[in-house]
Write an enzyme that holds these catalytic residues in place. Structure first.
Site, mmCIF file in Angstrom:
data_model
loop_
_atom_site.group_PDB
_atom_site.id
_atom_site.type_symbol
_atom_site.label_atom_id
_atom_site.label_comp_id
_atom_site.label_asym_id
_atom_site.label_seq_id
_atom_site.Cartn_x
_atom_site.Cartn_y
_atom_site.Cartn_z
ATOM 1 N N ASP A 61 -15.578 -12.756 10.387
ATOM 2 C CA ASP A 61 -14.381 -12.168 9.590
ATOM 3 C C ASP A 61 -15.336 -10.158 9.510
ATOM 4 O OD1 ASP A 61 -11.594 -11.102 8.552
ATOM 5 O OD2 ASP A 61 -12.037 -12.260 6.496
ATOM 6 N N ARG B 11 0.936 -0.612 -0.369
ATOM 7 C CA ARG B 11 0.123 -0.269 -0.312
ATOM 8 C C ARG B 11 0.419 1.394 0.293
ATOM 9 N NH1 ARG B 11 -2.703 -3.022 2.836
ATOM 10 N NH2 ARG B 11 -3.985 -4.709 2.376
ATOM 11 N N TRP C 99 -10.822 -3.460 3.612
ATOM 12 C CA TRP C 99 -9.780 -1.995 3.791
ATOM 13 C C TRP C 99 -9.400 -0.735 3.425
ATOM 14 C CZ3 TRP C 99 -6.198 -0.057 0.431
ATOM 15 C CH2 TRP C 99 -6.687 -0.690 -1.015
ATOM 16 N N GLY D 82 -1.785 -11.514 9.533
ATOM 17 C CA GLY D 82 -1.654 -12.814 9.510
ATOM 18 C C GLY D 82 -2.595 -13.445 10.083
ATOM 19 N N ASN E 195 -9.472 -9.329 12.608
ATOM 20 C CA ASN E 195 -10.413 -10.324 13.496
ATOM 21 C C ASN E 195 -9.338 -11.494 14.500
ATOM 22 O OD1 ASN E 195 -8.923 -10.936 10.150
ATOM 23 N ND2 ASN E 195 -9.061 -12.935 11.133
ATOM 24 N N LYS F 139 -16.574 -2.307 8.425
ATOM 25 C CA LYS F 139 -17.039 -3.973 7.349
ATOM 26 C C LYS F 139 -18.341 -4.420 7.332
ATOM 27 C CE LYS F 139 -13.211 -6.834 6.411
ATOM 28 N NZ LYS F 139 -12.859 -8.524 6.743
ATOM 29 N N THR G 165 1.655 -5.338 3.995
ATOM 30 C CA THR G 165 1.623 -4.890 2.845
ATOM 31 C C THR G 165 1.106 -3.222 2.813
ATOM 32 O OG1 THR G 165 -0.809 -5.952 4.124
ATOM 33 C CG2 THR G 165 -0.165 -7.252 1.908
#
Lengths: 188, 569
Positions: B340, B149, B416, B209, B297, B368, B193
């Site tokens: 999630d 990113r 995200w 992870g 999560n 989310k 990332t």
């Protein structure tokens, strides 16, 4: 069954010769007996390892050695190796060209079914565009059909227990859809 | 991967025998960095602190430390945006998912691609100044694409976190590596990332992870040396919490508290493998020296049977002291999540109205779940949540073996994708997904760093998916306007003082909207998914808007390798 035993016996013979192996070529000589001298596996239930992602090959050897992935054939072979050997062997095979097994493309209706199933679970999110894999995620495009069918079935029963996440995804996908995926992936 | 495929092919044939220069070129570029000379002055901390008032540069991933993604320049406005044209297109060497936030320092632009490449470009012409091609270790483990990113610059260093979980400082002028630090072991499921946030000589970084049974963290490293300064475990040793039965909006989550308590007595606190990744930038409150971040999560995602308790601080906003990494406060949106539907979109610091109508320092997060949550910055408490931006159905039905249908699907709501805000209008702009899914549960033991989902979430074939751009008044929680899009949206959005918002879609559309009413004023077709956050900057007296068009791995949007800059003719 008889075939399996034969392969096992060959492996043991080859293994005896391998204990004092030095160079990487010596170390991998034994593999050709099953995975193919030209990268085309000698039996349809044996996976292609030429041109496979290095991270994935390493992790499989590690898992065979640990017993996380059960295989009477591969476990004794992998047990011979230390981590550095496994990394070197993985790198060696990853640099080889992926062999063309000449499997036919899936018919249109089968491909369409496979693509729908793939989109539902999101296989390309991990296996990437055109199922080429990366890092510890394997390439699936052009993998032997019978091996694909076998290992997917093993994921479903957890006989292949070294990646419960993949087992969960396979369990959430119907056998019908998986059959279509096998055809489709083999023919890519 | 496009480049790797070619590399393998070239290796097979023998590169020396290849007459096709183009192929040899791509192979070379994948393997080798191209050092160069970017004539760029050092970036000072004072400049970074004042990034919110600086229309010339785009210095931080989300515009400024408050992460408003509000660009203060207004040369490009509602009146003239229809005259926006392509200034240049730069093609990277990697044709995979692009999630980069372009950073601009005095006419030099830094962008990244999948597989952790970095480019320095001339922001006026798009000409390449240097290219850092990361030599990836063989072991990478990540969930949703080999994304990166972006970077941040402080002094004469460019800071990068790589897919194989390394933190690096590069020379901003040449692209040479100055130092490299291993963050965590990729073989156990750790990867990077996100763009680092650099502040006061500290490089702040979290980890991915949550799908692999990691124990999440946020860390500060010394910007000069790469030495670790502090570590905050996102999962405390006591992760049990208060046995919350309702989510942040007051809906029952159908927890079987007795069964969880019995399991806790049997196995103890599950903190060691509980996940809790942090893969978006924290906001930094310079006045109070605190940072605000969101934690992802718990592991495994869909199966709560082996992780009794609230699973603190998963699915939470957390505030820490910037100097020490010590806990200040937190707010958990969903305790013991099995869907999630975690917290990922970066936090934003803005002044908000409290319940009594008084203006106070606030912090907001887009979930989310499809709600925008508005908090008091002092103690993290929730002031209000917005109307739902996407359809919600059957919340919170528990996942089953056969699959239980619930909306939103596991990607959100807001994934995200960073939101933007316009403080003048008290509006927050979010892009959303609507993907009907079924949630499936399976139980398995911790698999030594392997994929650990605890089931699956499946898009329901045949059910219509869509997306939207939603403007929410964060002082009332009401939706001000909404634009529907044909496909679920992921990437990011930018608001400008010119009265505009810019955002892109998976089908390649990139468009500008009137930020007060959502009216579309300009659009462009990029040919590949525009699934990255846009930036804006000035060079040579002209304002530019820049965005990556590389598609998206997770939603399988058409891949490309373009960085596209636009300006007025």
């Amino acid at each position: 069954m008889f075939g399996k035993l034969m392969i096992g016996a060959t492996a043991l013979l080859l293994l005896a010769a391998q204990v004092c192996a030095e160079t990487i070529e010596d170390k991998v000589a034994v593999c050709a007996g099953c995975h193919g001298a030209d990268g085309k596996p000698v039996d349809k239930t044996i996976p292609t390892i030429w041109g496979q992602q290095a991270g994935y090959l390493y992790i499989q050897l590690r898992d065979f050695k640990r017993g996380d992935r059960k295989s009477e054939i591969m476990q004794p072979i992998a047990t011979q190796f230390e981590r550095d050997d496994m990394l070197a062997i993985a790198e060696y095979f990853s640099q080889k060209p992926w062999p063309d097994l000449g499997q036919p493309r899936a018919p249109k209706d089968v491909a369409a079914k496979a693509i729908t199933a793939s989109a539902s679970v999101g296989c390309p999110a991990c296996h990437l565009d055109r199922f080429q894999g990366d890092g510890t995620v394997p390439r699936l495009a052009g993998m032997g059909r019978d091996y694909l069918a076998k290992t997917i079935a093993d994921f479903r029963t957890r006989a292949r227990g070294n990646n419960p996440g993949m087992s969960d995804l396979m369990l959430a996908t119907s056998p019908d859809d998986l059959a279509a995926l096998v055809e489709y992936l083999a023919g890519l | 991967m496009h480049v790797k495929g070619l590399a393998a092919f070239a290796a097979a044939v023998g590169v020396g025998l290849l007459s096709g220069a183009a192929i040899a070129q791509e192979v070379k570029q994948e393997k080798q960095s191209v050092l160069g000379n970017a004539n760029v002055p050092p970036v000072t901390q004072e400049q970074l602190n004042a990034a919110d008032k600086n229309a010339k540069d785009f210095l931080l991933t989300n515009g400024n430390y408050a992460q408003t993604r509000f660009y203060p320049g207004k040369q490009i406005s509602r009146d003239n945006v229809r005259n926006l044209h392509v200034a240049w297109i730069f093609q990277t060497d990697v044709k995979e998912s692009l999630e980069t936030s372009p950073i601009v320092v005095d006419g030099v632009m830094y962008v990244t691609t999948s597989f952790s490449h970095v480019y320095a470009l001339d922001a006026k012409t798009g000409q390449q100044l240097w290219h850092y091609a990361h030599k990836m270790g063989p072991i990478t483990v990540y969930c949703c694409g080999p994304n990166n990113r972006g970077v941040q610059v402080l002094g004469d260093r460019v800071y990068l976190a790589t897919l194989d979980s390394k933190l690096m400082a590069l020379n901003a002028k040449t692209g040479e590596a100055v130092w490299t630090t291993n963050i965590a072991d990729p073989e156990l499921g750790y990867s990077e990332t996100m763009a680092p946030t650099v502040v006061k000589d500290k490089v702040l970084i979290g980890t991915n992870g949550g799908e692999y049974g990691i124990r999440g963290f946020v860390r500060a490293y010394d910007a000069k040396t790469g030495k670790q300064l502090w570590n905050f475990n996102t999962i405390p040793e006591n992760s049990v919490g208060v046995w919350a039965t309702k989510d942040a909006t007051g809906r029952d989550m159908h927890r079987n508290i007795q069964a969880e308590k019995d399991m806790l007595a049997k196995i103890g606190d599950p903190y060691a493998k509980l996940g809790g990744g942090v893969w978006q930038n924290p906001s930094v409150d310079l006045a109070t020296n605190r940072i605000y971040l969101v934690v992802g999560n718990p592991s495994p995602d869909l199966d709560g049977s082996n992780r009794p308790g609230d699973n603190l601080y998963t699915n939470s906003m957390v505030s820490l002291d910037l100097d020490t990494g010590k806990y200040v406060c937190h707010f958990q949106y969903i305790a013991h999540d099995v869907w999630d539907l975690d917290a990922v979109s970066p936090t934003v610091l803005v002044d908000v109205k409290d319940k009594g109508g008084k203006t106070i320092p606030g912090v907001i997060h887009a979930g989310k779940t499809g709600h925008i949550y508005v908090h008091d910055r002092k103690d993290c408490s929730l002031i209000r949540f917005s109307e739902a931006m996407v359809p919600q159905e059957n919340m919170w039905v528990l996942p089953t073996k056969e699959g239980a249908r619930m909306l939103p699907g596991a990607n959100g709501g807001v994934e995200w994708s960073p939101i933007a805000t316009d403080p003048g209008q008290a509006l927050a702009y979010a892009i959303n997904l609507h993907q009907p899914m079924t949630y499936h549960v399976e139980t398995s033991a911790y698999p030594n760093g392997k994929l650990w989902l605890g089931g699956a979430f499946k898009v329901i074939p045949g059910e219509k998916q869509s997306g939207n751009i939603t403007a929410v008044n964060y002082n009332t929680g009401k939706i001000a306007w909404q634009v529907n899009t044909p496909e679920p949206m992921i990437g990011g959005i930018l608001a400008t003082a010119g009265g505009l918002v810019f955002t892109g879609e998976g089908n390649g559309k990139f468009a500008a909207y009137n930020s007060s009413n959502g009216k579309e004023l300009w659009s462009f077709r990029a040919g590949a998914g525009v699934n990255a956050p846009p930036s804006s900057y000035m060079v040579g007296g002209k304002q530019y808007v820049v965005v990556g068009a590389g598609g998206n791995t997770q939603l399988d949007y058409k891949r490309g390798n373009n960085i596209i800059a636009f300006t007025l003719d």
